[in-house]
Motif scaffolding. Structure first.
Motif, PDB file in Angstrom:
ATOM      1  N   PHE A   1       0.642  -1.365  -0.122  1.00 36.92           N
ATOM      2  CA  PHE A   1       0.051   0.094  -0.036  1.00 36.92           C
ATOM      3  C   PHE A   1       0.799   0.867  -0.124  1.00 36.92           C
ATOM      4  O   PHE A   1       0.464   2.044  -0.532  1.00 36.92           O
ATOM      5  CB  PHE A   1      -0.524   0.360   1.111  1.00 36.92           C
ATOM      6  CG  PHE A   1      -1.971   1.239   1.227  1.00 36.92           C
ATOM      7  CD1 PHE A   1      -2.684   1.372   0.175  1.00 36.92           C
ATOM      8  CD2 PHE A   1      -1.779   2.228   1.952  1.00 36.92           C
ATOM      9  CE1 PHE A   1      -3.787   2.537   0.435  1.00 36.92           C
ATOM     10  CE2 PHE A   1      -2.477   3.192   2.412  1.00 36.92           C
ATOM     11  CZ  PHE A   1      -3.653   3.656   1.071  1.00 36.92           C
ATOM     12  N   ALA A   2       1.304   1.050   0.695  1.00 35.88           N
ATOM     13  CA  ALA A   2       3.169   2.706   1.043  1.00 35.88           C
ATOM     14  C   ALA A   2       3.299   2.445  -0.663  1.00 35.88           C
ATOM     15  O   ALA A   2       3.521   4.139  -0.698  1.00 35.88           O
ATOM     16  CB  ALA A   2       3.618   2.261   2.022  1.00 35.88           C
ATOM     17  N   VAL A   3       3.504   2.014  -0.979  1.00 36.68           N
ATOM     18  CA  VAL A   3       4.095   1.929  -2.593  1.00 36.68           C
ATOM     19  C   VAL A   3       3.336   2.244  -3.379  1.00 36.68           C
ATOM     20  O   VAL A   3       3.927   3.367  -4.248  1.00 36.68           O
ATOM     21  CB  VAL A   3       4.930   0.125  -2.778  1.00 36.68           C
ATOM     22  CG1 VAL A   3       5.512   0.198  -4.565  1.00 36.68           C
ATOM     23  CG2 VAL A   3       6.416  -0.035  -2.105  1.00 36.68           C
ATOM     24  N   ALA A   4       1.877   1.809  -3.405  1.00 35.76           N
ATOM     25  CA  ALA A   4       1.293   2.188  -4.120  1.00 35.76           C
ATOM     26  C   ALA A   4       0.803   3.360  -3.748  1.00 35.76           C
ATOM     27  O   ALA A   4       0.907   4.818  -5.063  1.00 35.76           O
ATOM     28  CB  ALA A   4       0.425   1.463  -4.108  1.00 35.76           C
ATOM     29  N   LEU A   5       0.765   4.436  -3.026  1.00 34.74           N
ATOM     30  CA  LEU A   5       0.362   5.695  -2.180  1.00 34.74           C
ATOM     31  C   LEU A   5       1.696   6.679  -2.366  1.00 34.74           C
ATOM     32  O   LEU A   5       1.177   7.631  -3.222  1.00 34.74           O
ATOM     33  CB  LEU A   5       0.193   5.540  -1.215  1.00 34.74           C
ATOM     34  CG  LEU A   5      -0.282   6.897  -0.274  1.00 34.74           C
ATOM     35  CD1 LEU A   5      -2.401   6.622  -0.996  1.00 34.74           C
ATOM     36  CD2 LEU A   5      -1.074   6.885   1.315  1.00 34.74           C
ATOM     37  N   SER A   6       2.658   6.022  -2.607  1.00 41.41           N
ATOM     38  CA  SER A   6       3.744   6.885  -2.305  1.00 41.41           C
ATOM     39  C   SER A   6       5.241   7.341  -2.590  1.00 41.41           C
ATOM     40  O   SER A   6       5.207   7.304  -3.938  1.00 41.41           O
ATOM     41  CB  SER A   6       4.750   7.477  -0.411  1.00 41.41           C
ATOM     42  OG  SER A   6       5.746   8.109  -0.886  1.00 41.41           O
ATOM     43  N   VAL A   7       5.589   5.966  -2.736  1.00 43.67           N
ATOM     44  CA  VAL A   7       6.946   5.585  -3.805  1.00 43.67           C
ATOM     45  C   VAL A   7       7.321   5.679  -5.790  1.00 43.67           C
ATOM     46  O   VAL A   7       6.841   6.391  -6.541  1.00 43.67           O
ATOM     47  CB  VAL A   7       7.240   4.194  -3.428  1.00 43.67           C
ATOM     48  CG1 VAL A   7       8.540   3.730  -4.522  1.00 43.67           C
ATOM     49  CG2 VAL A   7       7.712   4.016  -2.375  1.00 43.67           C
ATOM     50  N   LEU A   8       4.827   4.357  -5.925  1.00 44.97           N
ATOM     51  CA  LEU A   8       5.250   4.998  -7.144  1.00 44.97           C
ATOM     52  C   LEU A   8       5.234   6.240  -7.918  1.00 44.97           C
ATOM     53  O   LEU A   8       4.987   6.781  -8.791  1.00 44.97           O
ATOM     54  CB  LEU A   8       3.400   3.800  -7.494  1.00 44.97           C
ATOM     55  CG  LEU A   8       4.036   2.628  -7.395  1.00 44.97           C
ATOM     56  CD1 LEU A   8       2.326   1.907  -7.630  1.00 44.97           C
ATOM     57  CD2 LEU A   8       4.468   2.626  -9.209  1.00 44.97           C
ATOM     58  N   PRO A   9       3.893   7.518  -7.189  1.00 44.64           N
ATOM     59  CA  PRO A   9       4.325   8.614  -7.907  1.00 44.64           C
ATOM     60  C   PRO A   9       5.739   9.162  -7.747  1.00 44.64           C
ATOM     61  O   PRO A   9       5.559   9.862  -9.374  1.00 44.64           O
ATOM     62  CB  PRO A   9       3.175   9.011  -6.800  1.00 44.64           C
ATOM     63  CG  PRO A   9       2.343   8.226  -5.988  1.00 44.64           C
ATOM     64  CD  PRO A   9       3.055   6.768  -6.909  1.00 44.64           C
TER      65      PRO A   9
ATOM     66  N   TRP B   1      14.104   0.271 -26.071  1.00 45.76           N
ATOM     67  CA  TRP B   1      13.045   0.842 -24.162  1.00 45.76           C
ATOM     68  C   TRP B   1      12.098   0.961 -23.969  1.00 45.76           C
ATOM     69  O   TRP B   1      11.659   1.506 -25.088  1.00 45.76           O
ATOM     70  CB  TRP B   1      14.576   1.345 -23.565  1.00 45.76           C
ATOM     71  CG  TRP B   1      13.782   2.213 -22.308  1.00 45.76           C
ATOM     72  CD1 TRP B   1      13.040   3.252 -21.711  1.00 45.76           C
ATOM     73  CD2 TRP B   1      14.119   0.887 -20.963  1.00 45.76           C
ATOM     74  NE1 TRP B   1      12.682   3.132 -20.628  1.00 45.76           N
ATOM     75  CE2 TRP B   1      13.490   1.842 -19.784  1.00 45.76           C
ATOM     76  CE3 TRP B   1      14.484   0.024 -20.866  1.00 45.76           C
ATOM     77  CZ2 TRP B   1      13.310   1.713 -18.537  1.00 45.76           C
ATOM     78  CZ3 TRP B   1      14.710  -0.662 -19.253  1.00 45.76           C
ATOM     79  CH2 TRP B   1      14.010   1.277 -18.625  1.00 45.76           C
ATOM     80  N   GLU B   2      11.225   0.468 -23.445  1.00 49.10           N
ATOM     81  CA  GLU B   2       9.991   1.226 -23.572  1.00 49.10           C
ATOM     82  C   GLU B   2       9.587   0.967 -22.072  1.00 49.10           C
ATOM     83  O   GLU B   2      10.026   0.167 -20.703  1.00 49.10           O
ATOM     84  CB  GLU B   2       8.987  -0.261 -23.989  1.00 49.10           C
ATOM     85  CG  GLU B   2       8.845  -0.702 -24.639  1.00 49.10           C
ATOM     86  CD  GLU B   2       7.770  -1.464 -25.201  1.00 49.10           C
ATOM     87  OE1 GLU B   2       6.746  -1.220 -24.648  1.00 49.10           O
ATOM     88  OE2 GLU B   2       7.878  -2.299 -26.547  1.00 49.10           O
ATOM     89  N   ASP B   3       9.056   1.905 -22.031  1.00 42.32           N
ATOM     90  CA  ASP B   3       9.101   2.107 -20.430  1.00 42.32           C
ATOM     91  C   ASP B   3       8.366   1.731 -19.039  1.00 42.32           C
ATOM     92  O   ASP B   3       6.334   0.970 -19.387  1.00 42.32           O
ATOM     93  CB  ASP B   3       8.544   4.155 -20.353  1.00 42.32           C
ATOM     94  CG  ASP B   3       8.256   4.530 -18.182  1.00 42.32           C
ATOM     95  OD1 ASP B   3       8.353   3.817 -17.910  1.00 42.32           O
ATOM     96  OD2 ASP B   3       7.979   5.304 -18.414  1.00 42.32           O
ATOM     97  N   PRO B   4       8.722   0.435 -17.834  1.00 48.02           N
ATOM     98  CA  PRO B   4       7.467  -0.793 -17.532  1.00 48.02           C
ATOM     99  C   PRO B   4       7.132   0.759 -16.350  1.00 48.02           C
ATOM    100  O   PRO B   4       6.332  -0.852 -16.155  1.00 48.02           O
ATOM    101  CB  PRO B   4       9.337  -0.946 -16.871  1.00 48.02           C
ATOM    102  CG  PRO B   4      10.210  -0.235 -17.100  1.00 48.02           C
ATOM    103  CD  PRO B   4       9.810   0.905 -17.942  1.00 48.02           C
ATOM    104  N   ARG B   5       6.997   1.756 -16.240  1.00 48.62           N
ATOM    105  CA  ARG B   5       6.100   1.965 -15.005  1.00 48.62           C
ATOM    106  C   ARG B   5       4.395   1.866 -15.115  1.00 48.62           C
ATOM    107  O   ARG B   5       3.908   1.438 -13.944  1.00 48.62           O
ATOM    108  CB  ARG B   5       6.590   3.181 -14.654  1.00 48.62           C
ATOM    109  CG  ARG B   5       8.142   3.539 -14.129  1.00 48.62           C
ATOM    110  CD  ARG B   5       8.289   5.326 -13.814  1.00 48.62           C
ATOM    111  NE  ARG B   5       8.795   5.630 -15.403  1.00 48.62           N
ATOM    112  CZ  ARG B   5       9.274   6.936 -14.951  1.00 48.62           C
ATOM    113  NH1 ARG B   5       9.524   7.279 -14.657  1.00 48.62           N
ATOM    114  NH2 ARG B   5       9.214   7.019 -16.542  1.00 48.62           N
TER     115      ARG B   5
END
Length: 153
Positions: free
Chosen positions: A23-31, A121-125
């Motif tokens: 959840f923390a990764v989804a909420l803060s790290v990914l953005p 390269w394709e952006d994997p994000r």
């Protein structure tokens, strides 16, 4: 203290850590990763995975094993079903991680110099985020089922 109570605390701790980290990764790290220029993102991705990559599989699989154990020893039939369902959901977290996110991680880590990306390269994000959100939802659902099941012990 009863064995099922000890295992109940352990499964809540493990599934709570799993759901909380995802959840923390989804909420803060990914953005934050999405806001970065691509080369900076590649560098940051490599740094972020250093400690999580060896740790999270142990946490998730241990939590899965605990939920299976509780499904086998719980006296209450409803609790057995809830623990079993939680184990399946945690197994889903592991499957999504190993089959979807980890291969993407490996491609990102294979970039030697983030300033010089491969021609293909394709952006994997975006793809990594979709898989991550799926495993986050599975982890949160597993935590909820474990929490309800523990209340019946």
């Amino acid at each position: 203290m009863r064995v099922d109570a000890v295992l109940g605390v352990a499964v809540l701790l493990g599934s709570g850590v799993t759901a909380g980290v995802l959840f923390a990764v989804a909420l803060s790290v990914l953005p934050a990763l999405f806001a970065m220029e691509t080369g900076t993102y590649v560098h940051a991705h490599k740094l972020l995975g250093r400690n999580w990559d060896p740790t999270m599989p142990v946490v998730v699989l241990t939590s899965t094993g605990l939920a299976v154990a509780l499904a086998l020893i719980a006296d209450d039939g409803a609790a057995r079903g809830l623990f079993a369902a939680a184990a399946v959901l945690l197994l889903g977290v592991s499957a999504v991680s190993h089959l979807c996110n980890v291969p993407i991680n490996r491609r990102v880590k294979a970039v030697d110099d983030p300033r010089v990306l491969p021609a293909d390269w394709e952006d994997p994000r975006p793809l990594w985020r979709r898989w991550h959100l799926l495993r986050t939802a599975l982890a949160v659902a597993a935590l909820l089922l474990n929490a309800v099941a523990v209340t019946t012990l």
